[in-house]
Design an enzyme around this catalytic site. Sequence first.
Site, mmCIF file in Angstrom:
data_model
loop_
_atom_site.group_PDB
_atom_site.id
_atom_site.type_symbol
_atom_site.label_atom_id
_atom_site.label_comp_id
_atom_site.label_asym_id
_atom_site.label_seq_id
_atom_site.Cartn_x
_atom_site.Cartn_y
_atom_site.Cartn_z
ATOM 1 N N ASP A 29 53.690 81.800 47.427
ATOM 2 C CA ASP A 29 53.059 82.396 46.247
ATOM 3 C C ASP A 29 52.084 83.515 46.637
ATOM 4 O O ASP A 29 51.574 83.545 47.754
ATOM 5 C CB ASP A 29 52.318 81.295 45.465
ATOM 6 N N ASN A 77 60.713 80.710 36.485
ATOM 7 C CA ASN A 77 60.526 82.129 36.798
ATOM 8 C C ASN A 77 61.440 83.053 35.982
ATOM 9 O O ASN A 77 61.237 84.274 35.966
ATOM 10 C CB ASN A 77 60.703 82.395 38.303
HETATM 11 C C1 IPE Z 1 55.738 78.979 42.040
HETATM 12 O O1 IPE Z 1 54.943 80.081 41.841
HETATM 13 C C2 IPE Z 1 57.157 79.414 42.223
HETATM 14 C C3 IPE Z 1 57.450 80.121 43.462
HETATM 15 C C4 IPE Z 1 56.609 80.404 44.409
HETATM 16 C C5 IPE Z 1 58.820 80.516 43.610
HETATM 17 P P1 IPE Z 1 54.574 80.629 40.382
HETATM 18 O O2 IPE Z 1 53.794 81.864 40.622
HETATM 19 O O3 IPE Z 1 55.800 80.754 39.571
HETATM 20 O O4 IPE Z 1 53.701 79.454 39.810
HETATM 21 P P2 IPE Z 1 52.590 79.472 38.664
HETATM 22 O O5 IPE Z 1 53.200 80.144 37.480
HETATM 23 O O6 IPE Z 1 51.414 80.211 39.199
HETATM 24 O O7 IPE Z 1 52.278 78.027 38.435
HETATM 25 C C1 IPE Z 2 55.670 84.238 44.360
HETATM 26 O O1 IPE Z 2 54.800 85.282 44.121
HETATM 27 C C2 IPE Z 2 57.107 84.629 44.251
HETATM 28 C C3 IPE Z 2 57.779 84.070 43.071
HETATM 29 C C4 IPE Z 2 57.260 83.284 42.184
HETATM 30 C C5 IPE Z 2 59.150 84.454 42.886
HETATM 31 P P1 IPE Z 2 54.335 85.661 42.654
HETATM 32 O O2 IPE Z 2 55.248 86.683 42.119
HETATM 33 O O3 IPE Z 2 54.177 84.442 41.811
HETATM 34 O O4 IPE Z 2 52.923 86.290 42.970
HETATM 35 P P2 IPE Z 2 51.602 86.146 42.112
HETATM 36 O O5 IPE Z 2 51.348 84.680 41.942
HETATM 37 O O6 IPE Z 2 51.861 86.828 40.800
HETATM 38 O O7 IPE Z 2 50.566 86.832 42.930
HETATM 39 MG MG MG Z 3 52.638 83.167 41.485
#
Ligand code: IPE
Ligand code: IPE
Ligand code: MG
Length: 249
Positions: A29, A77
């Site tokens: 993340d 997602n």
């Molecule tokens: C969890 O991260 C999913 C992945 C890293 C693929 P998210 O960014 O989707 O989670 P939330 O929305 O902050 O809980």
């Molecule tokens: C994790 O990074 C990757 C996926 C969830 C696919 P994010 O895209 O959630 O990054 P932040 O949380 O917005 O920084």
């Molecule tokens: Mg995220």
Amino acid sequence: MFNLKRKKQQTVDTIDYENIPQHIGIIMDGNGRWAKRRGLPRSAGHAAGAKTLDKITRCAEKLGVRYVTVYAFSTENWKRPKDEVDSLMKLMVDYLDDYKRVLGGDNIRIRIVGRRDELSEEIIRKIDIVENATKDNDKITLVIALNYGGREELVSAARKIAEAVKSGRIAPEDIDEKMISDNIYTSFMPDPDFIIRPSGELRLSNFLLWQSAYSEFWFSDICWPDFTEADLHRAVIDFQKRNRRFGGV
Ligand code: IPE
Ligand code: IPE
Ligand code: MG
């Protein structure tokens, strides 16, 4: 100053190679925030995150970790803007095309877990090719959770088991924890000993819900693209200080 402190800490604490977590889960993340801080599009953060994945998989292999499961795309997602979802899927296709150059020589087995239904035919075809091509690699297994959700996984297991009951192959009393574990996507590996989540969020976000019952957790403010080998070592050293009791004394 900070570096000095970190260096000192590393010389005091060293990794115990007799107590390496067999299976590490990583919630990759913070890609979006990493990109935003640099004035880059979110897709650039995801591309940087993919590079970190290669690096950290190799580091885990060097440590003797047997399985690394990384959360790449959750069932939630899909709520993101279409162009971001498209860029994540494109990145996945490139990753699957490129795995030989990136990981090929390293004896890494690749498996993809999650619901296949919403994935494109192209991705499903490439998943099959890569899983098949790496099936005899036995040093470390990189498990990519793609279109994965812990709740969806349990729903799909419940459906499979209900079908078996309906057809008379099993009775309701036969259902036990092992049967659930055998019917979820991760049935081929042990539960994660250790789950790492960078980016500062303190939650599971639907990752490995059943499997994490007795996992140890490690959270950090670092965004995933900035995650280094030293961070992995720090995390593993912390893991080695935990007293895992599994409900016993
Ligand atoms: C969890 O991260 C999913 C992945 C890293 C693929 P998210 O960014 O989707 O989670 P939330 O929305 O902050 O809980
Ligand atoms: C994790 O990074 C990757 C996926 C969830 C696919 P994010 O895209 O959630 O990054 P932040 O949380 O917005 O920084
Ligand atoms: Mg995220």
